[in-house]
Design an enzyme around this catalytic site. Structure first.
Site, PDB file in Angstrom:
ATOM      1  N   ASP A  44       0.833  -1.201   0.000  1.00  0.00           N
ATOM      2  CA  ASP A  44       0.000   0.000   0.000  1.00  0.00           C
ATOM      3  C   ASP A  44       0.869   1.253   0.000  1.00  0.00           C
ATOM      4  OD1 ASP A  44      -2.688   1.352   0.458  1.00  0.00           O
ATOM      5  OD2 ASP A  44      -1.590   2.037   2.216  1.00  0.00           O
ATOM      6  N   GLU A 116      -1.832  -5.355  -3.893  1.00  0.00           N
ATOM      7  CA  GLU A 116      -0.955  -4.596  -2.997  1.00  0.00           C
ATOM      8  C   GLU A 116       0.125  -5.505  -2.418  1.00  0.00           C
ATOM      9  OE1 GLU A 116      -3.178  -1.213  -0.617  1.00  0.00           O
ATOM     10  OE2 GLU A 116      -4.414  -3.019  -0.657  1.00  0.00           O
TER      11      GLU A 116
END
Length: 238
Positions: A44, A116
């Protein structure tokens, strides 16, 4: 089922440590001693940087506000799910039978999280430069005609989708007031969810103020989700 090698080919990166890739593709429902949540947390942060860099280079005339809005339109569950779909990531995630029966391979949340995590895994193995190459290439493929206009999201729709999914409720927009002469009025709007005010914003029209309030509310929701993830990971490590 396709081999991991086929996935790597579409991704444009071959892992030296296959176990790292398997961890990135393993959902917590799969009931293994490991899952992709930690790698998702890392990915992220990495994606936030490389996508910000992509936009910075792509739009040299865009100001900070425009760049921030564009990044917000890409750095989110829907945006990451699109990139995941580009490489058919859903075919390769490891999920429980219950998730399988619930069409887990098609869920934007699972696809986004696994994407991610995969980027976090690449970062751990080779560093930022390879993540940059992979992500910038995918962005060019998924958004071949990317421009300032196409990236500005309908924040009201996005917020409504989020609140309906989470709470079964739609947001309410309240006009708090207006100021200025008729030819240059400014409106102030608050957005409320479940009866509580989440954000307020001003704009030269009611619509503009509502969109900006919705954007701020989305940022608040996403920040709270990120903080909840960090808290959960911290709790597990203690």
């Amino acid at each position: 089922m396709e081999s991991i090698e086929e996935f790597e080919k579409r991704l444009g990166y071959r892992f030296q440590n296959k176990n790292l890739l398997i961890e990135a593709l393993t959902h917590k429902s799969y009931k293994k001693p490991y899952n992709n949540e930690r790698l998702e947390f890392l990915g992220d942060a990495v994606l936030d940087l490389v996508i910000g860099e992509f936009l910075f280079l792509k739009f040299p005339k865009a100001d900070e506000g425009e760049l921030s809005k564009m990044r917000a339109s890409l750095v989110n569950e829907k945006g990451f799910a699109k990139l995941a779909e580009r490489v058919s990531l859903g075919r390769h995630i490891f999920i429980s039978n219950a998730e399988e029966n619930n069409k887990g391979r098609e869920k934007p949340s699972l696809l986004s999280n696994a994407f991610e995590a995969t980027m976090g895994a690449i970062y751990l193995e080779t560093g930022l430069s390879v993540v940059r190459e992979v992500v910038h290439r995918l962005l060019d493929e998924v958004y071949p005609k990317i421009d300032l206009g196409s990236l500005f999201r309908d924040y009201k729709t996005a917020l409504q989708e989020l609140t309906q999914a989470k709470f079964g409720e739609t947001p309410e927009y309240v006009i708090l007031g207006s100021s200025g002469p008729d030819h240059k009025k400014e409106f102030e709007v608050a957005v409320c969810v479940l009866g509580s005010e989440y954000a307020r914003a001003c704009g030269s029209s009611k619509k503009e103020a509502q969109q900006e309030a919705a954007r701020i509310a989305l940022e608040i929701f996403h920040r709270k989700e990120k903080e909840a993830k960090e808290s959960a990971l911290k709790g597990k490590s203690e």
